[in-house]
Design a protein around this motif. Structure first.
Motif, mmCIF file in Angstrom:
data_model
loop_
_atom_site.group_PDB
_atom_site.id
_atom_site.type_symbol
_atom_site.label_atom_id
_atom_site.label_comp_id
_atom_site.label_asym_id
_atom_site.label_seq_id
_atom_site.Cartn_x
_atom_site.Cartn_y
_atom_site.Cartn_z
ATOM 1 N N ARG A 649 -1.677 4.037 7.971
ATOM 2 C CA ARG A 649 -1.620 2.570 7.963
ATOM 3 C C ARG A 649 -0.812 2.067 6.775
ATOM 4 O O ARG A 649 -1.337 1.387 5.904
ATOM 5 N N ASN A 650 0.396 2.527 6.731
ATOM 6 C CA ASN A 650 1.259 2.010 5.673
ATOM 7 C C ASN A 650 2.661 1.898 6.227
ATOM 8 O O ASN A 650 2.971 2.440 7.282
ATOM 9 N N ALA A 651 3.491 1.194 5.547
ATOM 10 C CA ALA A 651 4.874 1.066 5.991
ATOM 11 C C ALA A 651 5.758 0.796 4.800
ATOM 12 O O ALA A 651 5.366 0.092 3.870
ATOM 13 N N GLU A 652 6.933 1.401 4.829
ATOM 14 C CA GLU A 652 7.952 0.954 3.901
ATOM 15 C C GLU A 652 8.823 -0.023 4.675
ATOM 16 O O GLU A 652 8.953 0.070 5.888
ATOM 17 N N VAL A 653 9.347 -0.981 3.943
ATOM 18 C CA VAL A 653 10.199 -1.957 4.602
ATOM 19 C C VAL A 653 11.625 -1.620 4.207
ATOM 20 O O VAL A 653 11.960 -1.548 3.024
ATOM 21 N N VAL A 654 12.432 -1.360 5.223
ATOM 22 C CA VAL A 654 13.774 -0.856 4.978
ATOM 23 C C VAL A 654 14.797 -1.877 5.444
ATOM 24 O O VAL A 654 14.731 -2.374 6.569
ATOM 25 N N PHE A 655 15.704 -2.213 4.544
ATOM 26 C CA PHE A 655 16.802 -3.119 4.878
ATOM 27 C C PHE A 655 18.079 -2.305 4.777
ATOM 28 O O PHE A 655 18.423 -1.829 3.691
ATOM 29 N N GLY A 656 18.768 -2.136 5.908
ATOM 30 C CA GLY A 656 19.919 -1.233 5.907
ATOM 31 C C GLY A 656 19.434 0.165 5.552
ATOM 32 O O GLY A 656 18.577 0.708 6.221
ATOM 33 N N GLU A 657 19.956 0.691 4.469
ATOM 34 C CA GLU A 657 19.526 2.029 4.047
ATOM 35 C C GLU A 657 18.499 1.948 2.917
ATOM 36 O O GLU A 657 18.022 2.958 2.451
ATOM 37 N N THR A 658 18.215 0.726 2.461
ATOM 38 C CA THR A 658 17.443 0.561 1.229
ATOM 39 C C THR A 658 15.989 0.233 1.511
ATOM 40 O O THR A 658 15.685 -0.666 2.303
ATOM 41 N N ARG A 659 15.090 0.951 0.832
ATOM 42 C CA ARG A 659 13.687 0.567 0.882
ATOM 43 C C ARG A 659 13.511 -0.608 -0.093
ATOM 44 O O ARG A 659 13.773 -0.486 -1.281
ATOM 45 N N ILE A 660 13.089 -1.749 0.416
ATOM 46 C CA ILE A 660 12.932 -2.901 -0.462
ATOM 47 C C ILE A 660 11.477 -3.120 -0.860
ATOM 48 O O ILE A 660 11.193 -3.886 -1.775
ATOM 49 N N GLY A 661 10.562 -2.423 -0.181
ATOM 50 C CA GLY A 661 9.168 -2.591 -0.553
ATOM 51 C C GLY A 661 8.269 -1.718 0.288
ATOM 52 O O GLY A 661 8.736 -0.991 1.174
ATOM 53 N N ILE A 662 6.993 -1.801 -0.017
ATOM 54 C CA ILE A 662 6.020 -0.976 0.683
ATOM 55 C C ILE A 662 4.763 -1.804 0.868
ATOM 56 O O ILE A 662 4.489 -2.721 0.070
ATOM 57 N N MET A 663 4.015 -1.510 1.925
ATOM 58 C CA MET A 663 2.754 -2.227 2.145
ATOM 59 C C MET A 663 1.808 -1.331 2.926
ATOM 60 O O MET A 663 2.219 -0.348 3.528
ATOM 61 N N GLY A 664 0.561 -1.690 2.923
ATOM 62 C CA GLY A 664 -0.362 -0.941 3.748
ATOM 63 C C GLY A 664 -1.803 -1.067 3.306
ATOM 64 O O GLY A 664 -2.129 -1.797 2.366
ATOM 65 N N LYS A 679 -12.236 -2.681 2.726
ATOM 66 C CA LYS A 679 -10.813 -2.329 2.813
ATOM 67 C C LYS A 679 -9.968 -3.320 2.010
ATOM 68 O O LYS A 679 -10.349 -4.479 1.835
ATOM 69 N N ALA A 680 -8.848 -2.828 1.550
ATOM 70 C CA ALA A 680 -7.946 -3.709 0.817
ATOM 71 C C ALA A 680 -6.530 -3.408 1.283
ATOM 72 O O ALA A 680 -6.221 -2.283 1.700
ATOM 73 N N TYR A 681 -5.683 -4.407 1.239
ATOM 74 C CA TYR A 681 -4.295 -4.274 1.686
ATOM 75 C C TYR A 681 -3.376 -4.712 0.557
ATOM 76 O O TYR A 681 -3.650 -5.713 -0.122
ATOM 77 N N LEU A 682 -2.348 -3.947 0.352
ATOM 78 C CA LEU A 682 -1.443 -4.208 -0.768
ATOM 79 C C LEU A 682 -0.003 -4.294 -0.281
ATOM 80 O O LEU A 682 0.341 -3.702 0.733
ATOM 81 N N PHE A 683 0.801 -5.019 -1.036
ATOM 82 C CA PHE A 683 2.241 -4.843 -0.880
ATOM 83 C C PHE A 683 2.868 -4.889 -2.260
ATOM 84 O O PHE A 683 2.323 -5.468 -3.200
ATOM 85 N N GLU A 684 3.982 -4.230 -2.397
ATOM 86 C CA GLU A 684 4.762 -4.340 -3.628
ATOM 87 C C GLU A 684 6.234 -4.255 -3.261
ATOM 88 O O GLU A 684 6.651 -3.316 -2.589
#
Lengths: 798, 338
Positions: A649-664, A679-684
């Protein structure tokens, strides 16, 4: 520094009230932190003589006293003090007095006997903590005299905050000079005319300076045949009024002159000096000294000491040595008055954590020219108070003598810098009252050569003189104007725009803004389960942290937010929605981060809007919205490996080839580490990468003129199928006609076979060029259903 | 017959007044207008009238019918609106039930204050710039005319890093960086975090400052006063008084501390201001020539002023939080209040 007004008035006249004086000094840059009236609460307390003592008829522990308070007044006072006796002089609080301890004196009857006042202990008068009996006063006082007068307490003490540049104000005469600048009144310097004996000082001692850089001047006098004793009361009162403890007459006089001139002095027992001579030198490796506070100090070679022929006898400019101190048996005194290099004193005093009145002045800079005046003043006072004779002459080694500094001052520059129109006469008057010499320039009337007095070590440039003129002129008298210059045009700041948009969005979506310290605990990496070789573990360490849990700089905002969640949960606050925007510290760079946490409960928690637990998609929605306001649309959520998060239950957020952040969703072990029961949910996200991806350019798109047609589509697919795969096929098949696809239901359970799920989409068909017919849409829709079936095995759900 | 019709009209109009429901109205309608209704019956007798009478009575009968029909309609409408009224009354809700408030967050109180300060200076033409929080001795002290053995360094208890760098003790190093990278005129503010080894009810080891710098060919101390008085009036109210006291900072000369009239007692003197009527809010001064030399500006040709203020301190003039460490606990009960 404390200043006694009574003492100050012996050097200069002024008729300001203490409050006025405080205000004027403050506006000159000598900030007055407090005004203390000594003897406050002692009004109405007088010197009384107990003329008779008789037992109280109705109480064993009480005594009836007849007390004489002058003017032929006799008071009967009931008293219970054990030390009372006939003939004793003691303070009497008369009827109506309100003591600072809060006691109000009223006429009273104690066990049937009238009492017209109170005989007081020191504690009752707030003079000291002594409460065992009445305060005994000297019997030479006149009866009825106000106690404040009898004790020298009719004084006002100003507590001054002297800025580090103004070492010249660390003395009574220094403050008097400021008052002269304000009033123009003359200063009465002490009259110093030491009477010398026949014995030539050169026959009894010598002074050698080994490092003239650290000791520009060292002067000494020898006084023979002194009688060490308690100081007379005027000396003790002076010192006590400014908060210096009295020790003995010799030491007290050095302190008195220190307070008077700002020149630290030190008195040695002449006979304790090996070969009776002084060597100013660096400490030797492994040398030690026991200082006056009876602490043995290890010395370093960079420290300057005053030594005799064999050993250090004082830490130069900081503190004297215990072995050579003045004691009751001291007969002959070697008196030191010297000047030391500020930086040297400062490093020694800092290294040894030894801060004294002397080191305080030397490290700010003392006046080398006041060395002799102070030495002579103290020598004369010693002879007057402690007896003895002054040997003829002064040993004065002065390798650091300097010519007085001359600075050119231009009237126009004064007014250019200040925005004033101050005249030549005012400049001349101000500078001469401050002790500066002025040489008028013969050809240019508006320019001067200013001679800086030796006590003003802070004045080295024209701008320093301008400040002197400004502060005496009064900052309040400088006009108030607005800047006239051009307003520069700032470059566009996309980074700032991104931050502003994200912050506004997150606030609008219900998250509170947190601000955390940039320091964190090294164990936080453990707590968020970073691998041992995780790059975020390479944190910058503090040399002098406040505590181990604040000893490194943050490389991620995640631990701070988890700690915030823990703090709130521990205080029964469970609707946790927080974000923080801050720099982190990675590899010498300070990239910006935005991070958020959702945990516990969301919703209003009220009827009609109950609490519910947030889930992954609440957080995903926030992330999507955040990217949306930055104009970022082409990105992907991809499963990733990150041990802080739930692996599924997590995801990296990818723009083009670049990871711009992560959440989950936060990994259960991490939750446990922060004692979170839910439960807690984070993004950075990386703010610079968001900035790079952001696009604020907008262009109008025509509002559709042809109607659109909606069709719902429910399909049954394998349970593992990602919900965006049908979307790709629908888009691909429908092309321009597909305006939007909305997943409105996901269902597993009854009516859906095991291992399958139902996905329901609303598809909006629209053409920019024609009105779509039902038939055309139906044909296309059927084609889509067919492709979904052949490519994904999707069955239409009826 | 005419009399009969008149009687019916009177009768019906009278009865309509008594009608309370649409059912009653319908019954009444049937009684008179139904197939065997009273009016219908009378009308049926028209045939027995003479040729001369028929049109006269006929017209009269039609008038009666029209009058009554209209009366019926009116009653019907009135009944319907009565019914609707009743229905709406029955639909009344308890308006004291809670509203569904959309979730909204609140900015951190220190950041709120920081933004207010920033906005005021932005309106006066100041550009916001930022700089690193990890600094070198050079930018934090030396270039600001505070060499290593200067007693002024005692005023800043510095956090050092193990690599020899430090956490900036003020936002002033950004002055230097800005002057190094730009040519005058400069009109900047520098909001940001700063750090000092301090931890008690009125100090946090990390705090926020706003630094300001204006540099141009001819900038005067009086303009410094103008900008700061303008700021104080916008920030604390247009009645705010400001006074400037001489002070000492290594990187300004002349230097000043600025006080505003106490926000609690308006300058009369109270406990908050130590009975002085004044509250210190910032330090300022003309840029010291040594600082200009450090960035290769010619101090004879360029003058300027700088100022710096602590954001927590200013925030707390308004919020009056007894222990400012509370700012950084991020307790939601605290954050909700602002």
């Amino acid at each position: 520094m404390n200043v006694s007004l009574n003492w100050l008035k012996t050097y200069i006249d002024f008729d300001f009230t203490p409050e006025e004086l405080a205000n004027r000094l403050t506006m000159l840059g000598i900030e007055v932190e407090s005004i203390k009236q000594l003897g406050a609460g002692l009004e109405g307390v007088v010197v009384g003589k107990i003329v008779s003592v008789t037992p109280h008829p109705n109480a064993d522990k009480l005594i009836l006293c007849q007390v004489d308070i002058g003017d032929e007044k006799r008071l009967q006072i009931v008293c219970g003090a054990p030390n009372v006796y006939q003939g004793m002089f003691a303070p009497v609080a008369t009827i109506g007095t309100e003591l600072s301890t809060g006691i109000k004196i009223k006429r009273a009857k104690l066990r049937g006997e009238e009492s017209h006042g109170m005989l007081c202990s020191e504690k009752e008068l707030a003079i000291s903590d002594e409460a065992s009996g009445l305060m005994e006063l000297p019997s030479n006082l006149s009866v009825g005299m106000p106690l404040t007068e009898a004790l020298g307490l009719n004084d006002v003490i100003l507590e001054l905050e002297i800025t580090p540049n103004r070492s010249d104000c660390l003395s009574m005469l220094g403050v008097a000079r400021e008052i002269r600048a304000e009033t123009g009144n003359t200063i009465r310097y002490p009259e110093v005319t030491p009477i010398e004996s026949e014995t030539d000082i050169r026959e009894v001692t010598s002074v050698t300076i080994e490092d003239p850089n650290l000791c520009p001047r060292y002067a000494a006098r020898v006084i023979q045949g002194v009688q060490v004793a308690e100081s007379p009361s005027w000396v003790k009162q002076r010192l006590e009024s400014v908060g210096v403890a009295a020790i003995n007459n010799i030491v007290d006089i050095t302190n008195l002159v220190l307070m008077e001139y700002g020149q630290p002095l030190h008195a040695f027992d002449y006979h304790k000096l090996c070969e009776n001579r002084i060597v100013v030198r660096h400490a030797k490796e492994n040398e030690t000294i026991i200082t006056l506070d009876e602490v043995e100090r290890k010395l370093k070679p960079y420290m300057l000491v005053i030594a005799d022929a064999e050993k250090p006898v004082a830490l130069a400019g900081v503190m004297g040595g215990y072995d050579s101190e003045i004691t009751e048996t001291t007969k002959d005194v070697l008196l030191e008055s010297a000047n030391f290099q500020p930086a040297s004193i400062r490093s020694t005093s800092k290294k040894l954590a030894l801060h004294t009145d002397a080191s305080y002045r030397f490290e700010r800079g003392a006046d080398p020219e006041s060395v002799i005046a102070a030495l002579d003043r103290a020598s004369q006072l010693i002879v007057e108070i402690a007896g003895g004779t002054i040997c003829k002459g002064v040993v004065d080694v002065y390798p650091g003598r300097k010519e007085p500094l001359k600075i050119r001052l231009r009237k126009d520059r004064v007014n250019f810098v200040l925005g004033t129109s101050i005249e030549v006469e005012e400049i001349e008057q101000t500078l001469s009252r401050l002790g500066f010499g002025i040489e008028p320039n013969q050809t240019e009337r508006d320019n001067f050569e200013v001679i800086v007095p030796s006590f003003r070590l802070d004045i080295t440039r024209e701008i320093d003189l301008i400040e002197e003129i400004a502060r005496v002129h009064g900052y309040d008298n400088i006009p108030i104007t607005l800047p006239k210059g051009d307003i520069p045009i700032p470059p566009p700041d996309k980074n700032e725009e991104v931050r502003r948009r994200i912050r506004n969005f997150l606030l609008g979506s219900g998250m509170m803004e947190a601000v955390n310290y940039s320091f964190t605990n090294p164990n936080s990496f453990e707590k968020i389960r970073l691998n041992d070789d995780h790059p975020l573990r390479e944190a910058t360490q503090l040399q002098n942290p406040l505590s181990p849990d604040m000893s490194i700089l943050r490389t991620t905002l995640i631990p701070s937010l988890l700690e915030n969640a823990q703090h709130n949960h521990n205080h029964q606050i469970n609707n946790i929605a927080l974000f923080e925007m801050s720099s982190v510290f990675i590899n010498g760079e300070e990239p910006g981060r935005v991070a958020g946490i959702l945990a516990g409960e969301i919703g209003g928690g009220v009827y009609g809007n109950p609490y519910r637990h947030p889930d992954f998609f609440d957080m995903k929605g926030i992330v999507e919205g955040m990217l949306d306001v930055c104009g970022i649309y082409q990105y992907e959520f991809k499963h990733t490996e990150d041990s802080t998060y739930h692996p599924g239950r997590n995801a990296e957020v990818v723009f083009g080839e670049t990871r711009i952040g992560i959440m989950g969703e936060v990994h259960p072990v991490v939750l446990e580490n922060y004692e979170l029961p839910f439960k807690a949910y984070l993004f950075e996200f990386d703010l610079e990468k968001i900035t790079d991806a952001s696009d604020f350019s907008k262009c109008f798109e025509p509002i559709p003129i042809y109607p659109s047609i909606q069709r719902d589509l429910a399909i049954v697919v394998d349970q593992a199928l990602k919900s965006d795969m049908p979307i790709d096929i629908i888009n691909d098949t429908g092309g321009e006609w597909v305006e939007s696809i909305r997943l409105f239901d996901v269902y597993e359970g009854n009516q859906v076979p095991d291992g399958k799920k139902s996905l329901a989409y609303t598809i909006t068909y629209h053409s920019a060029t024609e009105t779509l017919t039902d038939k055309a849409v139906n044909d296309l829709h059927d084609k889509i259903v067919q492709r979904l079936n052949t490519e994904l095995g999707a069955e239409l759900r009826m | 017959m005419k009399a009969e019709l008149e009687a019916i009209q009177t009768e019906v109009l009278e009865q309509l007044k008594q009608i309370a429901s649409s059912d009653e109205l319908e019954t009444l309608r049937i009684t008179y207008f139904g197939r065997n209704g009273k009016l219908t019956d009378v009308m049926k007798g028209m045939g027995s009238l003479s040729k001369e009478e028929r049109p006269i009575v006929g017209k009269f009968a039609n008038d009666v019918r029209a009058t009554l029909t209209e009366a019926f309609e009116k009653t019907k409408t009135a009944l319907e609106s009565q019914q609707q009224e009743q229905q709406l009354k029955d639909e009344a809700i308890d308006i004291t039930l809670p509203g569904r408030k959309p979730a909204y967050g609140k900015a951190h109180p220190v950041i709120q204050t920081l933004e207010r300060i920033e906005t005021i200076f932005t309106r006066m033409g100041f550009q916001t710039v930022t700089g690193p929080e990890v600094e070198t001795e050079h930018y934090n002290f030396d270039a600001l005319n505070t060499p290593i053995d200067h007693p002024a360094r005692d005023l800043h208890d510095t956090f050092y890093l193990t690599d020899g760098q430090l956490l900036r003790t003020h936002t002033s190093p950004v002055q230097i960086r800005a002057m190094e990278s730009q040519k005058p005129p400069l009109r900047i503010i520098v909001p940001g975090k700063a750090y000092r080894v301090d931890y008690d009810v009125s100090h946090t080891p990390m705090f926020h400052q706003v630094e300001g710098l204006l540099v141009d060919k001819h900038v005067t101390f009086s303009e410094l006063k103008g900008v700061l008085v303008s700021f104080a009036r916008q920030m604390f109210g247009d009645q705010t008084q400001m006074r400037f006291r001489p002070h000492f900072f290594p990187f300004t000369e002349p230097s000043a501390e600025a006080d505003i009239s106490c926000t609690v007692c308006q300058g009369k003197g109270c406990r908050s201001c130590g009975h002085t009527g004044w509250i210190e809010i910032l330090g300022a001064g003309a840029v010291d020539p040594e600082v200009f030399k450090a960035v290769n500006y010619d101090p004879e040709k360029i003058t300027g002023f700088a100022f710096g203020m602590g954001v927590e301190r200013i925030a707390n003039l308004q919020f009056r939080i007894p222990d400012i460490r509370t700012f950084y606990e991020n307790d939601l009960r605290f954050l909700q209040q602002f």
